[in-house]
Design a protein around this motif. Sequence first.
Motif, PDB file in Angstrom:
ATOM      1  N   UNK A  78      -9.388   6.157  12.858  1.00  0.00           N
ATOM      2  CA  UNK A  78      -8.210   5.108  13.697  1.00  0.00           C
ATOM      3  C   UNK A  78      -7.553   6.043  14.480  1.00  0.00           C
ATOM      4  N   UNK A  79      -7.670   5.792  15.829  1.00  0.00           N
ATOM      5  CA  UNK A  79      -7.063   6.254  16.873  1.00  0.00           C
ATOM      6  C   UNK A  79      -5.705   5.709  17.443  1.00  0.00           C
ATOM      7  N   UNK A  80      -4.691   5.652  16.762  1.00  0.00           N
ATOM      8  CA  UNK A  80      -3.607   4.489  17.282  1.00  0.00           C
ATOM      9  C   UNK A  80      -3.304   4.797  18.669  1.00  0.00           C
ATOM     10  N   UNK A  81      -3.159   6.112  19.284  1.00  0.00           N
ATOM     11  CA  UNK A  81      -3.031   6.401  20.601  1.00  0.00           C
ATOM     12  C   UNK A  81      -4.052   5.663  21.584  1.00  0.00           C
ATOM     13  N   UNK A 169      -5.371  -2.353   7.697  1.00  0.00           N
ATOM     14  CA  UNK A 169      -4.367  -1.503   7.410  1.00  0.00           C
ATOM     15  C   UNK A 169      -2.784  -2.016   7.380  1.00  0.00           C
ATOM     16  N   UNK A 170      -2.519  -2.513   8.354  1.00  0.00           N
ATOM     17  CA  UNK A 170      -1.142  -3.265   8.357  1.00  0.00           C
ATOM     18  C   UNK A 170      -0.933  -4.128   7.242  1.00  0.00           C
ATOM     19  N   UNK A 171      -1.656  -5.073   6.927  1.00  0.00           N
ATOM     20  CA  UNK A 171      -1.267  -5.868   5.650  1.00  0.00           C
ATOM     21  C   UNK A 171      -1.294  -5.272   4.316  1.00  0.00           C
ATOM     22  N   UNK A 172      -2.440  -4.082   4.436  1.00  0.00           N
ATOM     23  CA  UNK A 172      -2.302  -3.515   3.056  1.00  0.00           C
ATOM     24  C   UNK A 172      -1.341  -2.427   2.772  1.00  0.00           C
ATOM     25  N   UNK A 217       0.909  -1.792  15.980  1.00  0.00           N
ATOM     26  CA  UNK A 217       0.504  -0.460  16.206  1.00  0.00           C
ATOM     27  C   UNK A 217       1.637   0.509  15.892  1.00  0.00           C
ATOM     28  N   UNK A 218       2.719   0.303  16.362  1.00  0.00           N
ATOM     29  CA  UNK A 218       3.919   1.214  16.328  1.00  0.00           C
ATOM     30  C   UNK A 218       4.325   1.172  14.535  1.00  0.00           C
ATOM     31  N   UNK A 219       4.119   0.312  13.880  1.00  0.00           N
ATOM     32  CA  UNK A 219       4.332   0.143  12.469  1.00  0.00           C
ATOM     33  C   UNK A 219       3.456   0.937  11.699  1.00  0.00           C
ATOM     34  N   UNK A 220       2.046   0.723  11.982  1.00  0.00           N
ATOM     35  CA  UNK A 220       1.069   1.554  11.348  1.00  0.00           C
ATOM     36  C   UNK A 220       1.421   3.007  11.409  1.00  0.00           C
ATOM     37  N   UNK A 221       1.648   3.430  12.756  1.00  0.00           N
ATOM     38  CA  UNK A 221       1.875   4.979  13.095  1.00  0.00           C
ATOM     39  C   UNK A 221       2.961   5.431  12.283  1.00  0.00           C
ATOM     40  N   UNK A 222       4.069   4.605  12.127  1.00  0.00           N
ATOM     41  CA  UNK A 222       5.128   5.212  11.357  1.00  0.00           C
ATOM     42  C   UNK A 222       5.224   5.134   9.964  1.00  0.00           C
TER      43      UNK A 222
END
Length: 245
Positions: A78-81, A169-172, A217-222
């Motif tokens: 997973x490449x968030x950038x 990923x966000x929901x889990x 995306x920001x929340x998953x990154x953090x």
Amino acid sequence: MARRPRTKESRSLSAEAYDRLESMIVSTELAPGAKFTLQRLQEASGFGRTPVLDAVKRLASNRLIIVNPRSGLRIAPVDLAQERTLLSLRIEMEVIACGLASELATSHDHMVFRQFIRDLESAEESLSLDQFNITDRLLNRAIIAASREPLLENTLMPLQTLYRRTGWLFHNYVAMTPSLSTTIKNHILLLRAILTGDREETVTFVRKMISEVYDLLDQVRQRVDPLVLDAGLADLKVHTGFHTS
């Protein structure tokens, strides 16, 4: 010796294998960054060598699997950038797909969209994330079909899969509640906008809906452990000075 033509059945199995492996990538059952052999993917998916090989080739072309002749197969991390960079592209492509669908959808397409609305409304409280992701993939295909622009299938759908995985990923790992209520309502509103035939209204809603992914995306990154995003990081040695031999 001439090659035998591939049968309809074998093509169907290849498509089923692709959908199965794609679902396993989205749900991280095939962990981001993890290495696999073709044999392991056969065992995991339950399909034979030829359908899985066909599926892997397609997944590799969509950048969901990385093929390295020396080290084998690797599930794309997973490449968030990268996803943040590509999101503006995805928004414009979704605008094209949904805008065209609002103008060009046939009566048959309208029947399909209305059935999606009915099923989403009736299942809203009981729909699991995995079930929703299957429905979302089918809905994406229906919208692209209604757009009458076949090139979008090869360009937009791989992007949709990447963001579907990040949404999983966000929901889990991030969401305070597993409820999909807001997500489902947005998809229903999108379909209703397309059904109006008003391209401007549809495009406005699409931009607003997809732009919310920036915050996701920001929340998953953090909040998500980098090891969940890339299993290959497990071999990384970090020296902070706190543990000395």
